[in-house]
Design a protein around this motif. Structure first.
Motif: not given
Length: 788
Positions: A272-279, A354-360, A410-415
């Motif tokens: 499905e591709g990464g979520l970095d651009v969407l985040q 794994t659950v992720r909050l894109l505006v975390g 912190q390195a990837t900015g993901t919550l």
């Protein structure tokens, strides 16, 4: 180093995104000076969710620091002095940052490398689409460019309203100062009564004139301030309209498409591709929404500070409600499942999600990381949840280790919350409809959490549902459960009521799904050909048409796919196909990828094909009568009637046979097999897979070896044969039989006791239902001599 060279060629937004990957957590200078070393390390071999991998990550950290120190020592002269100090500083910085958490370094570098690879690939794709010799504007697709352009418009609009708000604030402050001056003049006029008449008259005239001037200015300025406020309110309405449009595009198109790709990936489709651009888009939205919300709050404060007649209170109240709705939609929609739980879920078995909050990383959510809870719910409960009907504390089973605190990287900015050791202890099933079996019943894992943003200004209760899961209690149910999942993933429609899927689909749609699944399992670009699809159509629809157009407009139902047994068999279409996939995946994948296996050929087709070829020509085809079986068919003289040529078929091999001796070795054993259809010498095709000759005797012992023989086709062989001969049964269409085990039911080796050794009634009932389903199916004659 090739990736880094390409990354340096990026332009525009892509270059900006690449630069944003680096910072104090991993300086871009380290990437530059250690490019070759970094790209040669096996970062992907480290499992980030496995604590046992920490030692491997520690070695990578130590090696990285060592390489940096070595590179620093090599710097000399005036030009190299500063670089030497800088690289040494980076070595110490990285060591101190990741010494206690080396897995985070691996996570950081994997994220950087994968992001660079994606950006370079996107730039390459755009360049190719623009034609040779044409330089691409940047690495993003046209849609992505449009989104980024809209963000720039929103940024400028937000900056403009910020500037206008400051002007309004300054004008209002000056208005208040003048208003205070007017009050002071009024006070002075009131105090003139104590003065002598002549002085009072003179001063009163001066003050009255001044007061008249100030009053006139205040009246004009009040009207101007009100106009400023109304204009600013109108600008905010336009900005909010643009924000809604941009958010709809990102959440209801881009994010929904990502979720759809994630679902299709469950059937073997592309990742499905990464979520970095969407985040990054969601974070930009969060920033802009929050800035506009703060501006609206400041407007409310100014209005309360200086009330003026007009509709401003109502307008600001409406703007505040709108902006709150927008941010609520953003936060609740960006709480997503990055890694889905397995869709075939076996009780008492460990699984992860794994659950992720894109505006975390924005809105300060990560400053007080929320806790996430996982609950399994039924299809009916999922429907109630989507209707916002209360199902709090309701569940359809018990999941162990179902609570997890979200962690901020912190390195990837993901919550995100990594559920690493969940286990479904037990499941509560609902009453089934009609012919529905336990492997057709769908559940879903509900993830929910609660947190506040903006210093507890707004509190959100967020929830998200996993893709449908089918719960099994025994490994023998896996096949049918996979069919339910495959059908759901392939044919689910966007925005459906959980978990409705069409009962019938067009045959070409199913063919695409089967082709995707097959290629994914084979890890090959060689999927199912048109001839293969014709064969499958003949099997599914029980017809003999060789024209692919005949099945183009036909529909296949779920019952035909995996509820009704094939004519004369005790298995369904899917069970036969899945058996082929499992056999190929475990034992024959290289041979399929080499093109050595035709596979999807029936007995009559094989006979027609081989009779036109020289004796000793053979082919490999899948058994029609046995799940997960493959047979060798070859053309040869009839030993009992000289001059007559017949096509012979070995009794099908299964996984059990190939666990003893490989297909290549079995073909090598049979000296009468000379050419793989149509005319390839067998050694040319299979020699690279032959098992090397046994070594010489060790300590006086000689190792035995197993070889396969067919007595009537055995030719003198100089090598000793340690295997017992097989037996041959002559029928109208000859088949050579090998010993077979006739099993009506799959082996039931899994325990029905829970880990504590207690009897589990729910699980036992599931097994009983499974046996009941088998007994209801039409049973073919297991002892028939017509094997294929």
């Amino acid at each position: 180093m090739a990736m880094w060279i390409q990354a340096q060629q990026l332009q525009g937004e892509a270059l900006h995104q690449m630069q944003a990957l680096y910072g104090q957590h991993f300086p871009i200078e380290v990437r530059h000076y250690l490019a070759q070393w970094i790209e040669c390390q096996l970062w992907d071999s480290v499992e980030l969710d496995n604590p046992a991998e920490e030692a491997k990550a520690k070695r990578l950290l130590e090696n990285l620091v060592g390489e940096l120190q070595k590179k620093a020592q090599l710097q000399g002269g005036e030009d190299g002095f500063l670089l030497k100090i800088k690289l040494g500083h980076y070595a110490n910085q990285i060591k101190s940052t990741y010494d206690r958490c080396p897995l985070e370094l691996v996570r950081c570098i994997k994220h950087i490398l994968h992001s660079e690879q994606r950006l370079v690939q996107e730039a390459t794709d755009v360049s190719a689409s623009c034609g040779s010799g044409v330089q691409a504007m940047d690495s993003l697709s046209q849609r992505h460019q449009q989104i980024n352009q809209s963000f720039e418009e929103l940024r400028l609009a937000t900056q403009e309203t910020e500037n206008e708000l400051r002007k309004l604030q300054h004008s209002q402050e000056y208005f208040i100062i003048q208003y205070q001056e007017n009050l002071r003049i009024q006070a002075q006029l009131s105090s003139l009564s104590s003065l002598p008449q002549a002085e009072r008259t003179q001063r009163e005239t001066t003050l009255q004139s001044k007061r008249t001037t100030v009053d006139a200015w205040l009246t004009r300025e009040a009207s101007t301030l009100q106009k400023y406020r109304l204009d600013l309110s109108e600008q905010h309405q336009k900005t909010l309209s643009l924000l809604r449009k941009q958010q709809t595009l990102i959440l209801e198109e881009e994010l929904i498409q990502w979720k759809r790709r994630q679902q299709l990936a469950g059937n073997g489709g592309p990742h499905e591709g990464g979520l970095d651009v969407l985040q990054s888009w969601c974070e930009k939205l969060a920033d802009l929404i929050w800035q506009n919300r703060q501006q609206i709050r400041r407007c409310e404060h100014l209005t309360k500070q200086l009330p003026l007649p007009g509709p401003m209170e109502e307008l600001l109240s409406k703007l505040n409600a709108d902006i709150t709705d927008i941010i609520s939609a953003l936060v609740t929609s960006t709480f997503i499942i990055e890694k889905q739980p397995p869709q075939v879920l076996k009780t008492q078995t460990k699984f992860a999600a794994t659950v992720r909050l894109l505006v975390g990383g924005k809105l300060n959510v990560h400053m007080n990381p929320p806790q996430v809870k996982a609950v399994i719910v039924s299809e009916q409960q999922a429907k109630a949840l989507l209707k916002n009907e209360s199902t709090h504390s309701e569940s359809s089973g018990e999941i162990l280790n179902n609570n997890c605190v979200m962690e901020y990287q912190q390195a990837t900015g993901t919550l995100s919350a990594h559920f690493r050791s969940m286990s479904l202890k037990r499941i509560k099933r609902s009453d089934r409809r009609g012919a529905e079996s336990v492997t057709e019943e769908k559940f879903t894992v509900l993830f929910e959490s609660q947190f506040s943003v903006g210093g507890n200004e707004l509190v959100f209760h967020v929830k998200t549902l996993s893709l449908p899961v089918v719960v099994i209690v025994h490994g023998s149910q896996d096949n049918n459960a996979t069919a339910t999942v495959l059908w759901d993933n392939a044919f689910a429609e966007l925005g459906r009521v959980p978990f409705i899927v069409p009962d019938k689909v067009l045959w070409p749609q199913l063919c695409d799904t089967l082709d995707t699944k097959y290629k994914a399992e084979m890890h090959s670009g060689r999927g199912l050909s048109e001839d293969n699809m014709v064969f499958l159509a003949q099997k599914a629809f029980t017809n003999s048409s060789n024209n692919p157009e005949d099945s183009r407009n036909m529909t296949i139902s779920w019952a035909q796919f995996n509820r009704e047994s094939l004519p004369g068999r005790n298995f369904t279409f899917w069970q036969w196909f899945d058996g082929v996939v499992e056999l190929m995946k475990k034992h024959l994948k290289p041979h399929w990828n080499d093109g050595a296996i035709l596979g999807f050929v029936n007995k009559q087709q094989a006979q027609d094909m081989l009779l036109s070829k020289p004796n000793g020509t053979f082919l490999l085809r899948f058994s029609d009568s046995e799940i997960g079986g493959i047979t060798i068919a070859w053309v040869a003289e009839n030993p009992n009637k000289p001059g007559e040529r017949l096509v012979w078929n070995l009794l099908p091999y299964t996984t059990k046979d190939f666990s003893i001796r490989s297909l290549a070795d079995r073909i090598s054993d049979l000296n009468h097999l000379l050419f793989l259809y149509p005319d390839r010498p067998k050694d040319e095709v299979f020699a690279k897979y032959y098992t090397p000759p046994l070594s010489k005797a060790v300590d006086g012992y000689v190792k035995p070896q197993i070889k396969q023989v067919v007595p009537e086709f055995t030719t003198p062989n100089p090598e000793p044969s340690g295997g017992a001969p097989t037996f041959m049964d002559q029928t109208a269409s000859p088949s050579v039989s090998l010993p077979n085990n006739f099993g009506v039911f799959p082996s039931m080796s899994d325990t029905i006791l829970d880990p504590d050794g207690d009897f589990d009634l729910d699980d036992t009932m599931d097994v009983a239902r499974h046996v009941e389903e088998l007994l209801r199916r039409p049973m073919a004659n297991q002892w028939s001599s017509q094997q294929s």
